[in-house]
Design a protein around this motif. Structure first.
Motif, short mmCIF file in Angstrom:
data_model
loop_
_atom_site.label_atom_id
_atom_site.label_comp_id
_atom_site.label_asym_id
_atom_site.label_seq_id
_atom_site.Cartn_x
_atom_site.Cartn_y
_atom_site.Cartn_z
N LYS A 26 5.46 -1.89 5.18
CA LYS A 26 4.00 -1.03 4.94
C LYS A 26 3.46 -0.38 6.30
N GLY A 27 4.14 -0.79 7.13
CA GLY A 27 4.49 -0.30 8.71
C GLY A 27 3.77 -0.69 9.45
N TYR A 28 3.70 -2.35 9.16
CA TYR A 28 2.48 -3.44 10.01
C TYR A 28 3.67 -3.96 11.25
N LEU A 112 -1.53 -8.47 2.62
CA LEU A 112 -2.49 -6.80 2.45
C LEU A 112 -3.27 -6.82 2.35
N LEU A 113 -3.86 -6.75 0.85
CA LEU A 113 -5.68 -6.68 1.07
C LEU A 113 -6.67 -7.26 1.96
N SER A 114 -6.01 -8.57 2.52
CA SER A 114 -6.61 -9.17 3.84
C SER A 114 -7.12 -7.79 4.79
N ILE A 115 -5.45 -7.42 4.91
CA ILE A 115 -5.07 -6.86 6.26
C ILE A 115 -6.38 -5.13 5.67
N LYS A 116 -6.15 -4.55 4.93
CA LYS A 116 -6.29 -3.50 4.56
C LYS A 116 -8.40 -2.90 5.27
#
Length: 524
Positions: A26-28, A112-116
């Motif tokens: 995802k690019g992280y 992913l949701l937490s990161i976003k």
């Protein structure tokens, strides 16, 4: 997408390889460690945008590591991940200012949701806000193109504009700010036409239900029903914040919501001129200015009269309350707050206020702030535009004795009403006018004899009685600036324009000055 650096500390980090690969695709950029000491060392040596931290690690626990990371990098967001659902662990983590809290097992989409939510929230919010405003932009424009909207639709338009102004203010680039400002200008141009077409009718021919609630109606039509329905033995606190615009109300509402529920929020219409001497006196007397001049000539002061124009509000209120005969002998106390010490004294004496049915309080701070901004270069720099002006208003509110007073009202389970007498507009464009030495000094309206002006961008009461205003002499008239214009005399014109341009003024015709809040609140 911006490349974010993420640190993940977990003693079972090898088992999380699928999650890490998912995020890397995802690019992280992920740095992984398997204990708290290494996590702390990594934070000391480099910068991370986000830290995932397992709570149950050997050696330094997650909570101990969290505390030490916050000492080194106090602003880095940390997500605590744990197998435990113990409440004390949650509370300790929340008390240490974590950004999120996840319970194992976690799946990649949860991560992913937490990161976003933490790192991409501003970007996503900005994109969605701009898209949504663009859709509503068309709706607002179409509504105005359909002709003479009724008052309720003007209220709806103003509420939408205020909503988007506050939302766009929170976006990253504020790219739609200029578009919104252009639309506000267009709305005010059309609102001027609406007032020009309807104000005379409201004053002279309309039945009460055919026009909006206005300043002189406010206590009888809005406050009196609250007093009638108040079955408790607690007073109703009626708080008038002078000069409070609707957008300023919305930024303090979020804080008041911790203590009160909004029973009803109304937008009512200030009379002209939108000034304290006219609009606020109309509130407390329940009369239009021409009636006040006739029936209360002992306490009414006109523009040409010497002395304070708003020194008789308490007497106006007492006389209006005498007309509420069916209500019996309502016990009322009135206080006008001009200085912080007066407000502190009121807080200290709060228990005595509970002996009344109605506690009427007038706070002049917002009005004083607008004048200070005009007269003081430092304050003008502190609040150069609407967003900064709102911020200063909120900061004052939350650090003033009035905030303590509101909390005391909530603790006593008493009802609170917050309103104002008029709003303000940031005056940007000068408008030449000529008058004699007896003409009043307000920048947004002029009352005088033989006024000379271009009639294009003004609202005129050639006969003041048509607007229910006192008439001083045969040739006396009222002229109101519209949109964001302000009056300037030809003499010393350039100095005058430079001094007053971009200051917040009131007295004229604009949606910000005339459409103002009346809010009924009950304690939680």
């Amino acid at each position: 997408m911006q490349s974010y650096q993420i640190l993940w500390a977990d003693d079972e980090i090898e088992l999380l390889k699928p999650h890490i690969l998912f995020l890397e695709k995802k690019g992280y950029a992920i740095t992984s460690v398997n204990n708290g000491a290494d996590a702390l060392e990594a934070c000391e040596e480099g910068y991370f945008d986000l830290v995932f931290l397992d709570e149950n690690m050997p050696g330094m626990s997650g909570l101990e590591t969290l505390s030490q990371i916050k000492a080194v990098r106090p602003n880095v967001p940390v997500v605590m991940i744990t197998k435990s659902e113990e409440e004390y662990i949650m509370e300790d983590a929340i008390g240490a200012n974590i950004a999120d809290y996840l319970i194992k097992p976690v799946n990649p989409n949860q991560i992913l949701l937490s990161i976003k939510r933490i790192l991409d929230k501003k970007r996503i919010f900005s994109e969605k806000t701009n898209q949504s405003y663009q859709q509503d932009f068309r709706n607002i424009t179409m509504a105005m193109m359909q002709g003479d909207m009724p008052f309720e639709e003007w209220v709806d338009v103003y509420k939408k504009l205020t909503h988007w102004e506050l939302e766009i203010e929170n976006t990253e680039t504020k790219s739609m700010k200029e578009v919104l400002e252009m639309q506000k200008d267009e709305v005010n141009t059309n609102f001027t036409k609406y007032i020009r077409n309807n104000y005379d009718y409201w004053m002279n021919d309309a039945d009460e239900d055919e026009r909006p609630i206005m300043s002189h109606d406010l206590l009888r039509r809005c406050l009196l029903p609250i007093l009638r329905e108040n079955k408790t033995k607690k007073p109703v606190f009626f708080l008038v914040l002078d000069n409070l615009r609707y957008d300023q109300w919305k930024v303090i509402e979020a804080h008041i919501a911790d203590y009160f529920n909004v029973v009803e929020e109304k937008i009512y219409c200030s009379i002209l001129p939108t000034t304290t001497a006219y609009a606020r006196n109309a509130i407390f007397s329940g009369m239009m200015p021409d009636q006040m001049a006739k029936k209360h000539s002992d306490i009414w002061l006109d523009d040409q009269d010497e002395g304070g124009k708003n020194n008789s509000e308490e007497e106006f209120l007492r006389r209006q309350m005498k007309t509420w005969r069916a209500e019996g002998n309502l016990r009322m106390t009135y206080h006008k707050i001009l200085k912080n010490q007066q407000a502190k004294s009121l807080v200290d004496d709060f228990s005595n206020l509970l002996n009344y049915d109605l506690v009427a309080l007038v706070f002049n701070f917002v009005d004083m702030l607008s004048h200070a901004r005009t007269d003081t270069a430092f304050v003008r720099e502190l609040a150069p535009d609407e967003a900064a002006y709102r911020s200063v208003t909120k900061s004052w509110f939350l650090h003033s004795p009035i905030w303590e007073l509101i909390r005391l009202v909530s603790e006593q389970k008493a009802q609170l009403v917050i309103t104002t007498d008029h709003g303000t507009i940031r005056a940007k464009k000068p408008y030449k006018i000529i008058g004699d030495r007896n003409t009043n000094t307000n920048l947004r309206y002029k009352q005088g004899r033989n006024l000379n002006y271009d009639p294009k961008n003004v609202v005129v009461a050639s006969n003041p009685l048509d607007f229910k205003l006192p008439k001083n002499g045969v040739s006396s008239s009222f002229v109101f600036a519209t949109e964001d214009y302000f009056f300037a005399y030809p003499n010393n014109y350039n100095y005058y324009v430079k001094y007053y341009k971009d200051t917040f003024q009131h007295g004229g015709v604009s949606i910000e000055e005339m459409l103002i809040p009346f809010v009924h609140l009950e304690p939680k």
